[in-house]
Design a protein around this motif. Sequence first.
Motif, PDB file in Angstrom:
ATOM      1  N   SER A  89      76.401  28.830  48.958  1.00 55.14           N
ATOM      2  CA  SER A  89      77.670  28.324  49.475  1.00 55.14           C
ATOM      3  C   SER A  89      77.866  26.898  48.971  1.00 55.14           C
ATOM      4  N   SER A  90      79.128  26.567  48.665  1.00 51.57           N
ATOM      5  CA  SER A  90      79.476  25.258  48.118  1.00 51.57           C
ATOM      6  C   SER A  90      80.437  24.543  49.050  1.00 51.57           C
ATOM      7  N   TYR A  91      80.348  23.218  49.062  1.00 53.50           N
ATOM      8  CA  TYR A  91      81.097  22.401  50.012  1.00 53.50           C
ATOM      9  C   TYR A  91      81.688  21.173  49.329  1.00 53.50           C
ATOM     10  N   GLU A  92      82.908  20.833  49.740  1.00 59.66           N
ATOM     11  CA  GLU A  92      83.504  19.538  49.434  1.00 59.66           C
ATOM     12  C   GLU A  92      83.864  18.913  50.769  1.00 59.66           C
ATOM     13  N   MET A  93      83.346  17.725  51.013  1.00 54.45           N
ATOM     14  CA  MET A  93      83.625  17.015  52.254  1.00 54.45           C
ATOM     15  C   MET A  93      84.593  15.888  51.947  1.00 54.45           C
ATOM     16  N   ARG A  94      85.702  15.871  52.676  1.00 48.94           N
ATOM     17  CA  ARG A  94      86.769  14.893  52.422  1.00 48.94           C
ATOM     18  C   ARG A  94      87.018  14.042  53.656  1.00 48.94           C
ATOM     19  N   GLY A  95      87.316  12.778  53.393  1.00 55.94           N
ATOM     20  CA  GLY A  95      87.679  11.860  54.459  1.00 55.94           C
ATOM     21  C   GLY A  95      89.148  12.012  54.808  1.00 55.94           C
ATOM     22  N   ALA A  96      89.618  11.196  55.745  1.00 59.73           N
ATOM     23  CA  ALA A  96      91.005  11.264  56.219  1.00 59.73           C
ATOM     24  C   ALA A  96      92.010  11.026  55.104  1.00 59.73           C
ATOM     25  N   ASP A  97      91.635  10.251  54.099  1.00 58.15           N
ATOM     26  CA  ASP A  97      92.551   9.973  52.994  1.00 58.15           C
ATOM     27  C   ASP A  97      92.529  11.063  51.922  1.00 58.15           C
ATOM     28  N   GLY A  98      91.710  12.113  52.143  1.00 56.69           N
ATOM     29  CA  GLY A  98      91.628  13.220  51.198  1.00 56.69           C
ATOM     30  C   GLY A  98      90.625  13.020  50.084  1.00 56.69           C
ATOM     31  N   ALA A  99      90.022  11.848  50.008  1.00 54.00           N
ATOM     32  CA  ALA A  99      89.033  11.581  48.960  1.00 54.00           C
ATOM     33  C   ALA A  99      87.733  12.338  49.253  1.00 54.00           C
ATOM     34  N   VAL A 100      87.124  12.862  48.209  1.00 53.95           N
ATOM     35  CA  VAL A 100      85.846  13.555  48.355  1.00 53.95           C
ATOM     36  C   VAL A 100      84.764  12.527  48.628  1.00 53.95           C
ATOM     37  N   ILE A 101      84.067  12.691  49.755  1.00 54.42           N
ATOM     38  CA  ILE A 101      82.979  11.769  50.082  1.00 54.42           C
ATOM     39  C   ILE A 101      81.615  12.377  49.768  1.00 54.42           C
ATOM     40  N   ALA A 102      81.560  13.721  49.634  1.00 53.71           N
ATOM     41  CA  ALA A 102      80.304  14.367  49.262  1.00 53.71           C
ATOM     42  C   ALA A 102      80.586  15.799  48.824  1.00 53.71           C
ATOM     43  N   THR A 103      79.727  16.291  47.949  1.00 50.28           N
ATOM     44  CA  THR A 103      79.728  17.708  47.590  1.00 50.28           C
ATOM     45  C   THR A 103      78.320  18.215  47.844  1.00 50.28           C
ATOM     46  N   ALA A 104      78.225  19.474  48.208  1.00 46.72           N
ATOM     47  CA  ALA A 104      76.904  20.028  48.533  1.00 46.72           C
ATOM     48  C   ALA A 104      76.849  21.504  48.188  1.00 46.72           C
ATOM     49  N   GLU A 105      75.625  22.000  48.169  1.00 49.46           N
ATOM     50  CA  GLU A 105      75.399  23.417  47.937  1.00 49.46           C
ATOM     51  C   GLU A 105      74.188  23.828  48.763  1.00 49.46           C
ATOM     52  N   LEU A 106      74.299  24.964  49.445  1.00 50.66           N
ATOM     53  CA  LEU A 106      73.189  25.540  50.203  1.00 50.66           C
ATOM     54  C   LEU A 106      72.910  26.932  49.652  1.00 50.66           C
ATOM     55  N   THR A 107      71.664  27.242  49.425  1.00 50.47           N
ATOM     56  CA  THR A 107      71.288  28.582  49.006  1.00 50.47           C
ATOM     57  C   THR A 107      70.461  29.206  50.116  1.00 50.47           C
ATOM     58  N   SER A 108      70.903  30.390  50.544  1.00 50.74           N
ATOM     59  CA  SER A 108      70.235  31.136  51.604  1.00 50.74           C
ATOM     60  C   SER A 108      69.657  32.409  51.020  1.00 50.74           C
ATOM     61  N   VAL A 109      68.575  32.873  51.603  1.00 49.52           N
ATOM     62  CA  VAL A 109      68.021  34.158  51.210  1.00 49.52           C
ATOM     63  C   VAL A 109      68.109  35.085  52.419  1.00 49.52           C
ATOM     64  N   CYS A 110      68.501  36.330  52.186  1.00 50.76           N
ATOM     65  CA  CYS A 110      68.593  37.325  53.246  1.00 50.76           C
ATOM     66  C   CYS A 110      67.204  37.922  53.476  1.00 50.76           C
ATOM     67  N   VAL A 111      66.825  38.021  54.736  1.00 48.63           N
ATOM     68  CA  VAL A 111      65.506  38.534  55.091  1.00 48.63           C
ATOM     69  C   VAL A 111      65.616  39.496  56.261  1.00 48.63           C
ATOM     70  N   ASP A 112      64.613  40.342  56.383  1.00 48.76           N
ATOM     71  CA  ASP A 112      64.455  41.173  57.575  1.00 48.76           C
ATOM     72  C   ASP A 112      63.952  40.241  58.679  1.00 48.76           C
ATOM     73  N   PRO A 113      64.638  40.190  59.835  1.00 48.67           N
ATOM     74  CA  PRO A 113      64.235  39.246  60.887  1.00 48.67           C
ATOM     75  C   PRO A 113      62.819  39.470  61.409  1.00 48.67           C
ATOM     76  N   GLU A 114      62.338  40.706  61.346  1.00 51.65           N
ATOM     77  CA  GLU A 114      60.997  41.011  61.866  1.00 51.65           C
ATOM     78  C   GLU A 114      59.903  40.655  60.862  1.00 51.65           C
ATOM     79  N   THR A 115      60.068  41.107  59.620  1.00 55.53           N
ATOM     80  CA  THR A 115      59.013  40.932  58.615  1.00 55.53           C
ATOM     81  C   THR A 115      59.172  39.656  57.795  1.00 55.53           C
TER      82      THR A 115
END
Length: 134
Positions: A89-115
């Motif tokens: 997932s990708s993110y752009e974080m903007r302040g009140a003036d609309g300027a980008v204050i940060a960009t980020a990326e999170l990578t998740s892996v799908c797993v079986d909750p038990e194993t």
Amino acid sequence: MAFGHPMQVRFADTDAQGHMYFANYLTFCDEALAAYMRHIGVPWQALVASGVDMFYRGATCDYRGSARFEDVVEIETRVSRIGESSVTSSYEMRGADGAVIATAELTSVCVDPETREKVRVPETLRDAVAKHQG
């Protein structure tokens, strides 16, 4: 970006210099991803109930500005990649003036909750993302 989620910076989110502590940008992304999942009809709890959980495997954040106490940060969220067992997932974080204050990326892996073994990204999630990012 497909989905916007506003969050207000709390005093507890700030550091001694008066701006949002660097790690909290990723916390905001985590909150925005949960809101995005609810928005597309696949809330985290439903995913877990179906036998799939997601663990973060990687995170990056580039800082271009800063947010301060009581600022509202608009977090634009989208799923940028779906692999066999991972979701980025990708993110752009903007302040009140609309300027980008940060960009980020999170990578998740799908797993079986038990194993905690990797599993394929569910079709329900793939379909919901495709429908909302069309």
